[in-house]
Design a protein around this motif. Structure first.
Motif, PDB file in Angstrom:
ATOM      1  N   ALA A 172       0.826  -1.208   0.000  1.00  0.00           N
ATOM      2  CA  ALA A 172       0.000   0.000   0.000  1.00  0.00           C
ATOM      3  C   ALA A 172       0.862   1.260   0.000  1.00  0.00           C
ATOM      4  O   ALA A 172       0.586   2.226  -0.726  1.00  0.00           O
ATOM      5  CB  ALA A 172      -0.931  -0.016   1.203  1.00  0.00           C
ATOM      6  N   ILE A 173       1.924   1.274   0.822  1.00  0.00           N
ATOM      7  CA  ILE A 173       2.797   2.454   0.885  1.00  0.00           C
ATOM      8  C   ILE A 173       3.617   2.586  -0.396  1.00  0.00           C
ATOM      9  O   ILE A 173       3.782   3.698  -0.925  1.00  0.00           O
ATOM     10  CB  ILE A 173       3.694   2.374   2.138  1.00  0.00           C
ATOM     11  CG1 ILE A 173       2.839   2.605   3.392  1.00  0.00           C
ATOM     12  CG2 ILE A 173       4.832   3.387   2.065  1.00  0.00           C
ATOM     13  CD1 ILE A 173       3.576   2.454   4.683  1.00  0.00           C
ATOM     14  N   LYS A 174       4.075   1.477  -0.881  1.00  0.00           N
ATOM     15  CA  LYS A 174       4.825   1.506  -2.145  1.00  0.00           C
ATOM     16  C   LYS A 174       3.967   2.090  -3.266  1.00  0.00           C
ATOM     17  O   LYS A 174       4.428   2.923  -4.065  1.00  0.00           O
ATOM     18  CB  LYS A 174       5.271   0.093  -2.501  1.00  0.00           C
ATOM     19  CG  LYS A 174       6.132  -0.012  -3.753  1.00  0.00           C
ATOM     20  CD  LYS A 174       6.545  -1.462  -3.995  1.00  0.00           C
ATOM     21  CE  LYS A 174       7.431  -1.583  -5.223  1.00  0.00           C
ATOM     22  NZ  LYS A 174       7.807  -3.003  -5.487  1.00  0.00           N
ATOM     23  N   GLN A 175       2.712   1.698  -3.286  1.00  0.00           N
ATOM     24  CA  GLN A 175       1.800   2.201  -4.312  1.00  0.00           C
ATOM     25  C   GLN A 175       1.465   3.671  -4.093  1.00  0.00           C
ATOM     26  O   GLN A 175       1.451   4.455  -5.056  1.00  0.00           O
ATOM     27  CB  GLN A 175       0.521   1.368  -4.309  1.00  0.00           C
ATOM     28  CG  GLN A 175      -0.483   1.756  -5.393  1.00  0.00           C
ATOM     29  CD  GLN A 175      -1.700   0.851  -5.392  1.00  0.00           C
ATOM     30  OE1 GLN A 175      -1.699  -0.210  -4.775  1.00  0.00           O
ATOM     31  NE2 GLN A 175      -2.739   1.270  -6.091  1.00  0.00           N
ATOM     32  N   ALA A 176       1.192   4.048  -2.835  1.00  0.00           N
ATOM     33  CA  ALA A 176       0.842   5.444  -2.552  1.00  0.00           C
ATOM     34  C   ALA A 176       1.984   6.391  -2.901  1.00  0.00           C
ATOM     35  O   ALA A 176       1.759   7.520  -3.353  1.00  0.00           O
ATOM     36  CB  ALA A 176       0.460   5.594  -1.079  1.00  0.00           C
TER      37      ALA A 176
END
Length: 632
Positions: free
Chosen positions: A450-454
């Motif tokens: 999720a953080i990588k994508q955000a």
């Protein structure tokens, strides 16, 4: 036994009290025979000769241990000459710390038996910090300290030593004997000395002992008034050790006429006429899963009252009403019927919503939560809450002051979490800020992905690969996070934040400022675990991150009243103290709630009849929250 009690033997109140104290001596016969005697860290079950015989063939440090045990047995048998001879053969430099402390204690005991008080005092002073002694040694230390101070004619210092001893004792009868000794020590003080000490000391266990001792001396000739004072004292100090020496004030047989019983759903302070001052009703859920929270608020509220009780505007009565499984309007009307002219509560959002639906309320009412309603509240309804929305708004304002304009928000997907996000976005966007992305997570969210994508790390890698294709060769390049983010607004508890912060570092966003709410801080410094929160800035109550002298005194008071309070209860205790302060303002000068310095922030009453908290903020540095200066 307090001498004043002899005046009341003919009264049942005092007869039971005296029997209670007399029972302490009887309890001692039940003590196990292998328990150390007062002033000794061990029970010496063998004879001194047996210890000495075993020491002959032993090597260090077992040899020194056995010699010290022989010394202890001699002292236990009051053979000071033999004990002194053995001690003279033991070299301090040969002893590890625990045995050296044991030797100091035995030497102090020896000198005390020889009536050499100065030398006994010196031996205890050689123990740099009694907190580093083991438990049995600490018990011996404070027993000796109390005995020395009694020899020196310092009953107050003797009592203080015994107060340090009390939590170390595991056996109830020994606790009772020790508490009776504290009582006897303080009974040696005059009324003038007691009064002087009470005025000079902060609220705490010692002051509680002094106040109850003062009451027995001051009201020795008036058992009814003394009964009244005991009730007041027991409400101020519900967990004080002296309660175990006092009669059970909850029993009707000890009730003087016209004095309200001390029960949670009845007046906590004996009530006079409801026509002569401020009468407060405290509406709290005292019998459900929220009872711990309610108790913390109640304790804080009553602490605020007892600090203020000599103020001419202080309440004449405070009643607590249980709101659990009850129609809040019914409870509210009952409080009014009973004569309350100021209501504090309710606590739950559901009950606050019911009050919001009323056109007007008959008396000023301070709800201890915020409801769902928008706009101005009904007449006489005010709201005061430990709301993270205050913190979210301040985070937005602070970020704007740093000339940031683009935010990444990371927050729970729950309705509560999104409520905090909405408060932030409202304050942020009103002033021209932009939200670049909202990462709403749940328990099932894969935070790594999720953080990588955000942060759009994959896009950065793809751009780098495309460039390599164009140039036809490998390029040394570090992926970058998206460039439309100036800072991160994080809503997360400590456990989740300890997971998120390292991931931000891993995905090349470690340099971005992170602002958070008080949710990120457990309430107690935990450097080992919180090192993963390095650099996160958060807003929290002064009680926890910016205590002044007043707050520190209140913290000491709370540690006496609620020694096992959780971090949540700690915040609610401070909230309860502020609720009392706001009650006084609402009763006498509501328009003056502007910049009121309090335990949970600097308080302001806005035009919507809601109390806004302006909070200090701190930064995690090496796992510790360090207070910051927002204006700096």
């Amino acid at each position: 036994m307090p001498k004043q009690l002899k005046l009341f033997f003919k009264q049942s109140f005092w007869a039971l009290f005296v029997l209670t104290l007399m029972a302490l001596g009887a309890c001692q016969t039940l003590e196990p025979q292998n328990h150390p005697q007062p002033g000794f860290a061990q029970h010496y079950g063998s004879s001194a000769q047996q210890y000495l015989k075993m020491a002959q063939d032993a090597s260090s440090p077992q040899k020194q241990t056995l010699l010290l045990q022989a010394t202890g047995r001699y002292l236990q048998d009051h053979d000071t000459k033999s004990a002194e001879q053995i001690l003279s053969t033991i070299i301090d430099e040969d002893l590890p710390n625990d045995l050296l402390n044991e030797k100091y204690l035995l030497e102090a005991n020896l000198h005390l038996q020889q009536n050499k008080i100065r030398e006994a005092t010196q031996e205890l002073e050689d123990i740099a910090d009694p907190n580093y002694l083991n438990q049995s040694q600490q018990i011996a230390y404070y027993h000796l300290q109390a005995a020395i101070q009694n020899h020196l004619g310092n009953p107050l210092l003797s009592a203080e030593a015994r107060m340090s001893l009390d939590p170390l004792l595991q056996n109830f009868s020994k606790k009772q004997t020790n508490r009776q000794a504290i009582w006897d020590d303080l009974n040696q003080l005059s009324l003038r000395d007691l009064s002087s000490q009470i005025r000079s000391l902060p609220y705490g266990q010692l002051q509680g002992w002094l106040e109850i001792s003062y009451a027995f001396k001051q009201y020795a000739d008036d058992s009814a008034l003394l009964n009244h004072e005991i009730g007041i004292w027991q409400q101020r100090y519900p967990q004080h050790p002296a309660n175990t020496l006092l009669p059970n004030y909850h029993q009707p047989s000890f009730q003087r006429p016209n004095v309200a019983r001390v029960q949670l759903t009845q007046p906590l302070i004996p009530t006079s006429s409801h026509q002569d001052g401020l009468h407060i009703a405290l509406l709290l859920p005292t019998s459900s899963k929220l009872s711990d929270s309610a108790e913390a608020i109640r304790q804080g509220f009553m602490a605020g009252y007892f600090q203020d009780q000599y103020n001419q505007n202080a309440p004449k009565s405070i009643n607590v009403y249980d709101t659990d499984n009850k129609n809040i309007l019914t409870v509210y009307k009952q409080a009014i019927k009973d004569g309350s002219n100021l209501i504090i509560g309710p606590l739950t959002k559901k009950n606050v919503n019911h009050l919001q639906k009323q056109r007007t309320l008959p008396v000023p009412t301070l709800a201890l939560n915020d409801g769902k309603g928008e706009g101005r509240l009904p007449h006489n309804l005010y709201e005061f809450a430990l709301s993270p929305k205050n913190e979210a708004e301040q985070a937005a304002n602070y970020a704007l002051a740093q000339n940031y304009r683009r935010a990444l928000i990371i927050a729970p997907s729950s309705s509560w979490g999104q409520g905090v996000v909405n408060a932030f976005e409202h304050a942020w966007q009103q002033q021209g800020g932009k939200v670049s992305e909202v990462l709403a997570y749940s328990k099932k969210t894969n935070m790594d992905q999720a953080i990588k994508q955000a942060l759009q790390i994959d896009q950065s890698i793809e751009r780098n690969n495309e460039l390599q294709k164009i140039l036809g060769k490998k390029i040394k390049s570090t992926p970058q996070h998206r460039q439309d983010i100036d800072f991160i607004f994080l809503v997360a508890n400590p456990t989740k934040a300890r997971q998120i912060r390292p991931l931000l570092n891993f995905y090349y966003a470690g340099e971005l400022p992170i602002y958070s709410t008080s949710l990120v801080y457990s309430g107690k410094p935990n450097p080992l675990q919180d090192k993963d929160l390095e650099g996160i800035q958060f807003f929290d109550i002064p009680w926890l991150i910016a205590p002044n002298e007043t707050i520190r005194a209140a913290q000491q008071q709370m540690s006496e009243l609620m020694p096992n309070a959780t971090p949540k209860q700690t915040r609610l205790y401070a909230f309860g103290m502020d609720a009392y302060k706001m009650a006084q303002y609402l009763a006498h000068q509501p328009n003056q709630i502007v910049g009121v310095e309090a335990m949970t922030g600097v308080l302001y009453l806005d035009n919507k009849q809601q109390i806004f908290r302006e909070l200090p903020f701190a930064t995690f540095h090496k796992g510790q929250p360090i207070q910051e200066n927002p204006s700096g």
